[in-house]
Design a protein around this motif. Structure first.
Motif, PDB file in Angstrom:
ATOM      1  N   ILE A 120      -7.234  12.226  12.708  1.00 16.49           N
ATOM      2  CA  ILE A 120      -5.819  11.983  12.391  1.00 16.49           C
ATOM      3  C   ILE A 120      -5.473  10.527  12.682  1.00 16.49           C
ATOM      4  O   ILE A 120      -4.820   9.851  11.890  1.00 16.49           O
ATOM      5  N   GLU A 121      -5.957  10.106  13.822  1.00 18.51           N
ATOM      6  CA  GLU A 121      -5.718   8.694  14.172  1.00 18.51           C
ATOM      7  C   GLU A 121      -6.353   7.811  13.135  1.00 18.51           C
ATOM      8  O   GLU A 121      -5.733   6.861  12.675  1.00 18.51           O
ATOM      9  N   LYS A 122      -7.559   8.145  12.782  1.00 19.11           N
ATOM     10  CA  LYS A 122      -8.257   7.277  11.843  1.00 19.11           C
ATOM     11  C   LYS A 122      -7.585   7.238  10.493  1.00 19.11           C
ATOM     12  O   LYS A 122      -7.602   6.226   9.811  1.00 19.11           O
ATOM     13  N   ILE A 123      -7.004   8.308  10.083  1.00 15.94           N
ATOM     14  CA  ILE A 123      -6.301   8.353   8.821  1.00 15.94           C
ATOM     15  C   ILE A 123      -5.235   7.257   8.817  1.00 15.94           C
ATOM     16  O   ILE A 123      -5.124   6.488   7.873  1.00 15.94           O
ATOM     17  N   SER A 124      -4.550   7.240   9.889  1.00 17.05           N
ATOM     18  CA  SER A 124      -3.484   6.237   9.972  1.00 17.05           C
ATOM     19  C   SER A 124      -4.056   4.844   9.811  1.00 17.05           C
ATOM     20  O   SER A 124      -3.518   4.020   9.074  1.00 17.05           O
ATOM     21  N   GLN A 125      -5.145   4.624  10.520  1.00 17.06           N
ATOM     22  CA  GLN A 125      -5.756   3.294  10.453  1.00 17.06           C
ATOM     23  C   GLN A 125      -6.288   3.027   9.036  1.00 17.06           C
ATOM     24  O   GLN A 125      -6.062   1.952   8.486  1.00 17.06           O
ATOM     25  N   GLN A 126      -6.919   3.989   8.486  1.00 14.44           N
ATOM     26  CA  GLN A 126      -7.571   3.746   7.200  1.00 14.44           C
ATOM     27  C   GLN A 126      -6.576   3.568   6.072  1.00 14.44           C
ATOM     28  O   GLN A 126      -6.825   2.844   5.119  1.00 14.44           O
ATOM     29  N   LYS A 127      -5.535   4.177   6.174  1.00 12.00           N
ATOM     30  CA  LYS A 127      -4.511   3.986   5.152  1.00 12.00           C
ATOM     31  C   LYS A 127      -4.157   2.527   5.032  1.00 12.00           C
ATOM     32  O   LYS A 127      -3.883   2.012   3.960  1.00 12.00           O
ATOM     33  N   ALA A 128      -4.183   1.902   6.171  1.00 12.36           N
ATOM     34  CA  ALA A 128      -3.927   0.465   6.152  1.00 12.36           C
ATOM     35  C   ALA A 128      -5.055  -0.282   5.472  1.00 12.36           C
ATOM     36  O   ALA A 128      -4.836  -1.211   4.697  1.00 12.36           O
ATOM     37  N   GLN A 129      -6.245   0.143   5.778  1.00  9.05           N
ATOM     38  CA  GLN A 129      -7.403  -0.541   5.203  1.00  9.05           C
ATOM     39  C   GLN A 129      -7.507  -0.321   3.689  1.00  9.05           C
ATOM     40  O   GLN A 129      -7.806  -1.235   2.931  1.00  9.05           O
ATOM     41  N   GLN A 130      -7.232   0.879   3.273  1.00  8.52           N
ATOM     42  CA  GLN A 130      -7.476   1.215   1.874  1.00  8.52           C
ATOM     43  C   GLN A 130      -6.500   0.555   0.923  1.00  8.52           C
ATOM     44  O   GLN A 130      -6.747   0.458  -0.278  1.00  8.52           O
ATOM     45  N   LYS A 131      -5.442   0.076   1.476  1.00 11.50           N
ATOM     46  CA  LYS A 131      -4.513  -0.657   0.631  1.00 11.50           C
ATOM     47  C   LYS A 131      -5.217  -1.835  -0.045  1.00 11.50           C
ATOM     48  O   LYS A 131      -4.933  -2.152  -1.192  1.00 11.50           O
ATOM     49  N   GLN A 132      -6.007  -2.480   0.727  1.00 11.95           N
ATOM     50  CA  GLN A 132      -6.690  -3.666   0.208  1.00 11.95           C
ATOM     51  C   GLN A 132      -8.009  -3.314  -0.510  1.00 11.95           C
ATOM     52  O   GLN A 132      -8.490  -4.044  -1.363  1.00 11.95           O
ATOM     53  N   ALA A 133      -8.572  -2.142  -0.185  1.00 10.72           N
ATOM     54  CA  ALA A 133      -9.912  -1.831  -0.736  1.00 10.72           C
ATOM     55  C   ALA A 133      -9.868  -0.749  -1.796  1.00 10.72           C
ATOM     56  O   ALA A 133     -10.504   0.310  -1.693  1.00 10.72           O
ATOM     57  N   GLN A 134      -9.143  -1.028  -2.842  1.00  7.74           N
ATOM     58  CA  GLN A 134      -9.004  -0.021  -3.886  1.00  7.74           C
ATOM     59  C   GLN A 134     -10.347   0.253  -4.570  1.00  7.74           C
ATOM     60  O   GLN A 134     -10.803   1.375  -4.699  1.00  7.74           O
ATOM     61  N   LEU A 135     -10.918  -0.761  -4.949  1.00  6.69           N
ATOM     62  CA  LEU A 135     -12.178  -0.658  -5.678  1.00  6.69           C
ATOM     63  C   LEU A 135     -13.267  -0.066  -4.799  1.00  6.69           C
ATOM     64  O   LEU A 135     -14.049   0.788  -5.241  1.00  6.69           O
ATOM     65  N   THR A 136     -13.266  -0.525  -3.542  1.00  2.55           N
ATOM     66  CA  THR A 136     -14.251   0.000  -2.626  1.00  2.55           C
ATOM     67  C   THR A 136     -14.120   1.515  -2.526  1.00  2.55           C
ATOM     68  O   THR A 136     -15.101   2.263  -2.508  1.00  2.55           O
ATOM     69  N   LEU A 137     -12.882   1.908  -2.495  1.00  2.18           N
ATOM     70  CA  LEU A 137     -12.632   3.328  -2.383  1.00  2.18           C
ATOM     71  C   LEU A 137     -13.111   4.076  -3.645  1.00  2.18           C
ATOM     72  O   LEU A 137     -13.711   5.129  -3.588  1.00  2.18           O
ATOM     73  N   GLN A 138     -12.798   3.434  -4.741  1.00  2.55           N
ATOM     74  CA  GLN A 138     -13.224   4.077  -5.981  1.00  2.55           C
ATOM     75  C   GLN A 138     -14.739   4.242  -6.003  1.00  2.55           C
ATOM     76  O   GLN A 138     -15.290   5.292  -6.368  1.00  2.55           O
ATOM     77  N   ARG A 139     -15.358   3.157  -5.561  1.00  5.68           N
ATOM     78  CA  ARG A 139     -16.804   3.217  -5.469  1.00  5.68           C
ATOM     79  C   ARG A 139     -17.240   4.308  -4.545  1.00  5.68           C
ATOM     80  O   ARG A 139     -18.122   5.107  -4.842  1.00  5.68           O
ATOM     81  N   GLU A 140     -16.556   4.339  -3.473  1.00  9.08           N
ATOM     82  CA  GLU A 140     -16.915   5.351  -2.498  1.00  9.08           C
ATOM     83  C   GLU A 140     -16.654   6.735  -3.065  1.00  9.08           C
ATOM     84  O   GLU A 140     -17.406   7.674  -2.848  1.00  9.08           O
ATOM     85  N   GLN A 189       6.156   6.440  -7.208  1.00  8.86           N
ATOM     86  CA  GLN A 189       4.888   6.732  -7.935  1.00  8.86           C
ATOM     87  C   GLN A 189       3.986   5.536  -8.153  1.00  8.86           C
ATOM     88  O   GLN A 189       4.352   4.591  -8.832  1.00  8.86           O
ATOM     89  N   ARG A 190       2.837   5.668  -7.532  1.00 10.73           N
ATOM     90  CA  ARG A 190       1.804   4.644  -7.711  1.00 10.73           C
ATOM     91  C   ARG A 190       0.481   5.362  -7.902  1.00 10.73           C
ATOM     92  O   ARG A 190       0.429   6.577  -7.952  1.00 10.73           O
ATOM     93  N   HIS A 191      -0.424   4.645  -7.793  1.00  9.92           N
ATOM     94  CA  HIS A 191      -1.777   5.212  -7.831  1.00  9.92           C
ATOM     95  C   HIS A 191      -2.021   5.967  -6.553  1.00  9.92           C
ATOM     96  O   HIS A 191      -1.254   5.825  -5.613  1.00  9.92           O
ATOM     97  N   THR A 192      -3.005   6.728  -6.432  1.00  6.57           N
ATOM     98  CA  THR A 192      -3.384   7.394  -5.195  1.00  6.57           C
ATOM     99  C   THR A 192      -3.496   6.369  -4.089  1.00  6.57           C
ATOM    100  O   THR A 192      -2.994   6.553  -2.997  1.00  6.57           O
ATOM    101  N   VAL A 193      -4.083   5.314  -4.486  1.00 10.17           N
ATOM    102  CA  VAL A 193      -4.264   4.235  -3.506  1.00 10.17           C
ATOM    103  C   VAL A 193      -2.920   3.652  -3.140  1.00 10.17           C
ATOM    104  O   VAL A 193      -2.626   3.414  -1.981  1.00 10.17           O
ATOM    105  N   LYS A 194      -2.144   3.502  -4.239  1.00  9.45           N
ATOM    106  CA  LYS A 194      -0.816   2.935  -3.974  1.00  9.45           C
ATOM    107  C   LYS A 194      -0.021   3.868  -3.096  1.00  9.45           C
ATOM    108  O   LYS A 194       0.675   3.415  -2.179  1.00  9.45           O
ATOM    109  N   LYS A 195      -0.163   5.189  -3.467  1.00 11.42           N
ATOM    110  CA  LYS A 195       0.547   6.145  -2.614  1.00 11.42           C
ATOM    111  C   LYS A 195       0.117   6.013  -1.173  1.00 11.42           C
ATOM    112  O   LYS A 195       0.947   5.944  -0.286  1.00 11.42           O
ATOM    113  N   GLU A 196      -1.170   5.947  -1.056  1.00 11.96           N
ATOM    114  CA  GLU A 196      -1.682   5.824   0.306  1.00 11.96           C
ATOM    115  C   GLU A 196      -1.220   4.522   0.940  1.00 11.96           C
ATOM    116  O   GLU A 196      -0.767   4.472   2.058  1.00 11.96           O
ATOM    117  N   SER A 197      -1.399   3.486   0.131  1.00 10.16           N
ATOM    118  CA  SER A 197      -0.995   2.178   0.681  1.00 10.16           C
ATOM    119  C   SER A 197       0.506   2.141   0.935  1.00 10.16           C
ATOM    120  O   SER A 197       0.974   1.540   1.907  1.00 10.16           O
TER     121      SER A 197
END
Lengths: 279, 431, 181
Positions: free
Chosen positions: A59-79, A129-137
């Protein structure tokens, strides 16, 4: 050949979509771990056998990662793509272990549902409404914003406190100055009163100059003497009475007209001690 | 932050409390007043205003009181209950004397009160001294003087001298007849003179005993100088000394046991003490000068006297235990007739300056001599028992008269003149 | 101009008459010194008329003092002095001779002073003067038993008042025969 190509493509696409959707559901799986743990498949059991502590940590990490994934859209897609592949593999494994892990999975999914609910809630709180990433971000931004707001509120509070403090200090300074000015007026009237009484005070002759008496004098507004009572005798009744007579004879005494200042003069303690003559 | 605020709140609270407390009453100190006569009104007593007249004159003459003129009085209370304090406050007097007199056969009953006009509404502060006296009608003046004493003492804290007496020598030159001399005792205001001794020959130098009941004096009735003592009330008298030559200047000791006198039986006028019970003489001064006019110090341990041993009359002091002699006057070529004020700090004496004989006061501490009279014709100073007034003789219009001057020079009175010359006055002790 | 002169003239007249009046009214002068001096002067004049003793023949300071004996004498002295004047010596000698010859005769020498100053000191001064005269008698051999000295100081003035004349006649020793034979 074309049909077969289409079927394959179609099948792959469906699979991809299912995989993606599934990926949504099982994104909670530590994505970092997954690529690493491709070799350590048995460790997934650890990953799947989620315990309370791990969930809290995640749960903690989710919070942290949400911050990270804002910038790493493509990385996420790759992932995610990687995940899709891995999911395929895992799905196959899962089917194998389904019965043994059914309960856990159910729990797990239950927790996922809860968390999903939380997330949904969070999504509801977030920007539109944004992308999943946007939503997350945007979720990340929102929570970050919340954090910022909290900080800002605290800051505002601090600033407000500071301001209050400054106002109080300024107020006190003003008060002090006012008191000082007041004190000067009081001293002036004290001097006038003593002089007025002194001019009526017939000092008995041949007095022991070490004697002194204390009078309590009460005044009405305007300075009229209401009473002059002996609170400590000098030991010489002639001296005592000469002092009392002087106070009455000097009535009305000079007092400030402003009522707040006059209040300080309602009661006077007069020490009478013969030391010299005025004239 | 919260703590900070709490602290500030606390501090403010205390500050408010503190100022609140100090604000309860201001402290003032009065150390200077004025040296002025006390304004007083003597309301004519109901029934007879002789008493109030006498009191008024006494108090006014003392110099310590400013008595409201009778014609200015518009209210006539006879007792404290009748007093309208509002009216009297407006007149500016500090104190009020009211009273009434009822005639009861040969006596008067006198009720009298002294009131503080500025007593405030606090009844504890109101000083009312109400007294009732019954006196023989003949003694009414004496009572009046006693009332003056009461007023004086209550308002100044000092003993009044209004009931004291004076003695003096009266010389009458009836036309075609020989000169008559009398030793007279009178009230301090000169009223009620009564002769104690009448003679065809000079009488000199009366001196009061410390109890005020006797006079010692010099009489030439036997064609020589002799010292006698007489009881004032009865007139009973006794011859004390009749040595060849001068028998003079008797002065009573403060304990009433002996007299200091002057005898010239040794060939020159010297000071002796004479014990009144043993009749023994003790010679105090020696030599060939004129020593005269002894006067005891208030503690009785020394005498001042006049002597010309330095070439001209000056004042000297002699210690009665070791007979050590010190000169006290250095100002002027003639100083005589010295006596102490009751506090022992000053001498009142006769001082000549450029041919003028005036009464002066010598401050023993500073040595400063200050003239109290200025006519140049003064003699025989005698100090009042309160040490504040001096009675003396003077020539006025060619006649011998008596005057009173205060030691600060501010009060000057002349006693009513008599038919004849009055001289050699002496002030009695307190009654 | 003329009117100014008039004003000045009459002004002066008024002033002079007023001052004249005030000198007449000098009796009402508040200052006792001046008053008593003036009255004293007047009194001295009056006293001259009704002096108790014989008239101011006593002031006669002529050298020819009575040398007859027995005869009462008056010898005068200078201010603050007890020295017997040379002029009197013959007179005193005459009395002395008489006294020597008349053992029962008695004289009294009365010392006096003027009225200024301390009365008791004046008694001593008067005695001093009388003793000086007595001394001369004694130097002549007169016995003290025949001489009595008494001092009245200023108590028996020959003249009242505060003039120099009055003072002078009071500074004296009276030689009186209390018994002539």
């Amino acid at each position: 050949m074309n049909n077969r190509g289409y079927k394959l493509a179609f099948f792959l696409s469906v699979l991809l979509h299912v995989g993606a959707i599934a990926g949504l559901f099982i994104e909670l799986k530590a994505p970092n771990d997954v690529p690493l743990r491709v070799e350590n498949k048995p460790n997934i059991i650890h990953a799947v056998a989620i315990n309370q502590e791990t969930i809290n940590a995640e749960i903690e990490k989710i919070s942290q990662q949400k911050a990270q994934q804002k910038q790493a859209q493509l990385t996420l897609q790759r992932e995610l793509a990687q995940q899709a592949l891995q999911i395929k593999q895992q799905a196959a494994e899962k089917i194998k272990l389904q019965e043994s892990a059914a309960k856990l999975q159910h729990d797990y999914q239950q927790k996922i549902v809860d968390l999903k609910k939380q997330q949904a809630k969070k999504n509801q709180l977030d920007a539109k409404q944004r992308h999943t990433v946007k939503k997350e971000s945007s979720k990340q931004t929102a929570s970050k914003q919340q954090q910022k707001d909290r900080e800002q509120i605290n800051l505002a509070k601090r600033e407000a406190d500071e301001k209050l403090l400054q106002e109080q200090v300024a107020k006190e300074q003003q008060e002090r100055q006012r008191l000082r000015g007041e004190q000067q007026v009081i001293e002036k009237y004290k001097g006038l009163i003593v002089k007025a009484i002194g001019q009526q005070w017939l000092v008995p002759k041949n007095l022991d100059k070490s004697l002194a008496c204390n009078l309590l004098v009460t005044l009405a507004p305007g300075g009229s003497v209401l009473s002059a009572t002996l609170i400590k005798t000098s030991g010489d009744s002639v001296l005592d009475r000469s002092a009392i007579a002087a106070v009455f004879k000097a009535s009305p005494l000079p007092v400030p007209t402003e009522s707040e200042l006059f209040d300080k003069f309602r009661e006077l303690r007069l020490t009478v001690r013969p030391e010299g003559f005025l004239s | 932050m919260m703590v900070n605020q709490a602290c500030r709140g606390f501090l403010l609270f205390f500050v408010v409390c503190f100022t609140g407390l100090a604000h309860a009453s201001l402290n003032l100190e009065l150390t200077q007043g004025i040296d002025a006569a006390i304004p007083i009104a003597i309301v004519p007593f109901k029934g007879n205003d002789t008493l109030s007249q006498i009191i008024q004159t006494d108090l006014q003459n003392s110099g310590h009181f400013k008595v409201m003129a009778k014609q200015e009085i518009e209210a006539f209370p006879a007792s404290p209950d009748d007093v309208n304090f509002a009216y009297w406050k407006k007149t500016g007097v500090n104190a009020l004397v009211v009273g009434k007199i009822d005639s009861q056969g040969d006596n008067y009953q006198v009720t009298f009160s002294i009131l503080d006009v500025f007593h405030g509404s606090d009844p504890q502060n109101q000083v009312t001294n109400t007294k009732v006296f019954t006196v023989k009608k003949a003694d009414i003046r004496q009572l009046a003087h006693h009332l003056s004493d009461l007023v004086y003492e209550q308002l100044t804290g000092e003993k009044g001298i209004f009931s004291t007496r004076i003695a003096y020598v009266l010389i009458e030159h009836p036309q075609g007849m020989p000169t008559k001399y009398a030793l007279v005792v009178a009230d301090v205001d000169g009223f009620n003179p009564k002769p104690l001794l009448i003679s065809d020959e000079p009488i000199m130098s009366p001196s009061w005993s410390p109890d005020g009941r006797e006079l010692a004096y010099v009489s030439f009735e036997n064609n020589r100088a002799e010292i006698y003592r007489s009881e004032v009330a009865s007139g009973k008298r006794e011859l004390l000394t009749s040595y060849p030559g001068i028998n003079g200047a008797p002065a009573w000791s403060p304990d009433g046991q002996k007299l200091a006198i002057v005898l010239s039986k040794s060939g020159y006028p010297k000071i002796y003490t004479y014990d009144l019970s043993t009749k023994l003489l003790s010679q105090i001064t020696q030599g060939s000068s004129i020593d005269t006019e002894p006067s005891f110090a208030p503690d009785g341990n020394s005498l001042v006297f006049t002597s010309d041993r330095g070439g001209s009359p000056q004042i000297y002091q002699v210690n009665l235990s070791d007979f050590d002699i010190q000169r006290l006057t250095f100002d002027g070529s003639y100083n005589s007739s010295a006596s102490y004020t009751s506090d022992g700090k000053n001498l009142v004496l006769l001082h000549r300056d450029g041919g003028l004989f005036n009464i002066a006061i010598l401050d023993l501490g500073s040595g400063k001599v200050t003239n109290l009279t200025h006519s140049g014709l003064s003699e025989s100073p005698s100090v009042a028992p309160n040490g504040k007034m001096v009675l003396y003789g003077s020539l006025y219009g060619g006649s011998g008269i008596l005057g009173i001057v205060s030691v600060d020079g501010q009060v000057r009175l002349q006693l009513p003149s008599r038919d004849g010359d009055v001289q050699g006055p002496v002030w009695s002790p307190y009654a | 101009m003329r009117s100014n002169k008039n004003i000045i003239f009459w002004g002066l007249m008024v002033l002079l008459s007023v001052s004249g009046c005030s000198s007449m009214l000098g009796l009402k002068d508040e200052n006792p010194d001046i008053y008593s001096a003036k009255v004293a002067a007047r009194q001295a004049a009056i006293a001259q008329g009704i002096g108790e003793h014989a008239s101011f023949a006593a002031t006669d300071q002529s050298i020819r003092h009575l040398q007859a004996a027995p005869s009462d004498q008056t010898y005068y002295f200078d201010f603050d002095k007890a020295a017997v004047k040379k002029d009197y010596v013959d007179s005193i000698d005459s009395q002395a001779k008489y006294l020597l010859n008349t053992p029962n005769a008695q004289v009294v020498l009365e010392g006096n002073t003027d009225i200024r100053g301390s009365r008791e000191y004046n008694v001593a001064l008067g005695e001093n003067r009388a003793e000086r005269v007595a001394k001369i008698l004694k130097l002549n051999g007169v016995s003290t038993k025949q001489i009595r000295v008494v001092s009245y100081g200023a108590e028996k003035p020959a003249a009242l008042g505060t003039s120099e004349d009055a003072y002078r006649v009071n500074r004296r020793v009276n030689l009186k025969y209390e018994q002539r034979s």
